[in-house]
Design a protein around this motif. Structure first.
Motif, PDB file in Angstrom:
ATOM      1  N   THR A 236       0.820  -1.206   0.000  1.00 53.12           N
ATOM      2  CA  THR A 236       0.000   0.000   0.000  1.00 53.12           C
ATOM      3  C   THR A 236       0.858   1.262   0.000  1.00 53.12           C
ATOM      4  OG1 THR A 236      -0.197  -0.079   2.398  1.00 53.12           O
ATOM      5  CG2 THR A 236      -1.941  -1.120   1.137  1.00 53.12           C
ATOM      6  N   VAL A 237       2.004   1.212   0.645  1.00 55.12           N
ATOM      7  CA  VAL A 237       2.958   2.319   0.637  1.00 55.12           C
ATOM      8  C   VAL A 237       4.314   1.726   0.295  1.00 55.12           C
ATOM      9  CG1 VAL A 237       4.094   4.109   2.011  1.00 55.12           C
ATOM     10  CG2 VAL A 237       1.680   3.616   2.399  1.00 55.12           C
ATOM     11  N   LYS A 238       4.951   2.277  -0.715  1.00 54.49           N
ATOM     12  CA  LYS A 238       6.270   1.791  -1.112  1.00 54.49           C
ATOM     13  C   LYS A 238       7.315   2.803  -0.660  1.00 54.49           C
ATOM     14  CE  LYS A 238       4.401  -0.593  -5.088  1.00 54.49           C
ATOM     15  NZ  LYS A 238       4.284  -0.646  -6.528  1.00 54.49           N
ATOM     16  N   VAL A 239       8.384   2.300  -0.077  1.00 55.73           N
ATOM     17  CA  VAL A 239       9.434   3.190   0.391  1.00 55.73           C
ATOM     18  C   VAL A 239      10.791   2.709  -0.096  1.00 55.73           C
ATOM     19  CG1 VAL A 239       8.154   3.861   2.452  1.00 55.73           C
ATOM     20  CG2 VAL A 239       9.790   1.997   2.589  1.00 55.73           C
TER      21      VAL A 239
ATOM     22  N   ALA B  85      12.526   7.886   0.397  1.00 55.06           N
ATOM     23  CA  ALA B  85      11.564   8.342  -0.607  1.00 55.06           C
ATOM     24  C   ALA B  85      10.333   7.449  -0.486  1.00 55.06           C
ATOM     25  CB  ALA B  85      12.155   8.256  -2.008  1.00 55.06           C
ATOM     26  N   ILE B  86       9.162   8.022  -0.729  1.00 58.12           N
ATOM     27  CA  ILE B  86       7.905   7.320  -0.485  1.00 58.12           C
ATOM     28  C   ILE B  86       6.984   7.471  -1.689  1.00 58.12           C
ATOM     29  CG2 ILE B  86       5.865   7.247   1.024  1.00 58.12           C
ATOM     30  CD1 ILE B  86       7.772   8.514   3.204  1.00 58.12           C
ATOM     31  N   ASP B  87       6.336   6.357  -2.077  1.00 59.88           N
ATOM     32  CA  ASP B  87       5.318   6.349  -3.134  1.00 59.88           C
ATOM     33  C   ASP B  87       4.036   5.794  -2.538  1.00 59.88           C
ATOM     34  OD1 ASP B  87       7.222   7.161  -5.058  1.00 59.88           O
ATOM     35  OD2 ASP B  87       7.780   5.086  -5.452  1.00 59.88           O
TER      36      ASP B  87
ATOM     37  N   ILE C  12       2.616  10.989  -4.840  1.00 60.53           N
ATOM     38  CA  ILE C  12       1.236  10.652  -4.524  1.00 60.53           C
ATOM     39  C   ILE C  12       0.489  10.415  -5.820  1.00 60.53           C
ATOM     40  CG2 ILE C  12      -0.896  11.446  -3.446  1.00 60.53           C
ATOM     41  CD1 ILE C  12       0.942  13.302  -1.705  1.00 60.53           C
ATOM     42  N   ASN C  13      -0.063   9.211  -5.956  1.00 60.74           N
ATOM     43  CA  ASN C  13      -0.879   8.873  -7.111  1.00 60.74           C
ATOM     44  C   ASN C  13      -2.335   8.830  -6.652  1.00 60.74           C
ATOM     45  OD1 ASN C  13      -1.802   7.867  -9.613  1.00 60.74           O
ATOM     46  ND2 ASN C  13      -1.690   5.781  -8.833  1.00 60.74           N
TER      47      ASN C  13
END
Length: 155
Positions: free
Chosen positions: A74-77, A85-87, A126-127
């Motif tokens: 759900t959260v990629k780091v 960095a975070i997606d 943020i998508n």
């Protein structure tokens, strides 16, 4: 996993006390950063859900977030020695200005991650993949476009 190296002005990340040298190494797993980020995102007003499809369902069932090592997160780091960095994929509530929400998400995540880990957040992507419309949850799937054709819309 990230190895946090001592930085001047930030003794809490070095594992030592302020007056002495390094007394060890602190390692922070990717999943820790991802969990902190997800909680900060979920606590931001205007966010309906985090993750999409299978990852959202998996996160809801397991109640866990993991790092960047696999699909369906759900959260990629990405965590380095001093930076992260975070997606993230989010579904927003209808009516919320998305550009303002994205700024609030970034602020909350940066505050939480940097305060708790000492890592510098260098990027948050943020998508926004969907807009949640509250009435959609109650619909039975029939949509006659409001014309009155095909049966009554109210009971």
């Amino acid at each position: 996993m990230a190895d946090i190296e001592p930085r001047s002005g930030n003794p809490a990340t070095s594992g030592g006390s302020q007056g002495s040298g390094v007394r060890g190494r602190t390692t922070i797993a990717d999943g820790v950063v991802a969990t902190i980020a997800e909680i900060a995102i979920r606590e931001t007003d205007g966010v309906h859900s985090v993750g999409k499809g299978a990852s959202k369902a998996l996160g809801a069932v397991t109640g866990r977030v993991s790092g960047s090592s696999g699909k369906g997160r759900t959260v990629k780091v990405e965590v380095g020695e001093k930076q992260t960095a975070i997606d993230v994929d989010v579904e927003v509530e209808y009516g919320v200005p998305i550009h303002e929400l994205a700024d609030r998400i970034r602020t909350h995540v940066i505050d939480a991650v940097e305060t708790m880990t000492g890592l510098e957040v260098v990027e948050i992507n943020i998508n926004v993949f969907d807009v949640h419309i509250p009435d959609e949850d109650d619909e039975d799937g029939s949509d006659d476009g409001g014309s009155g054709r095909g049966g009554s819309r109210v009971q």
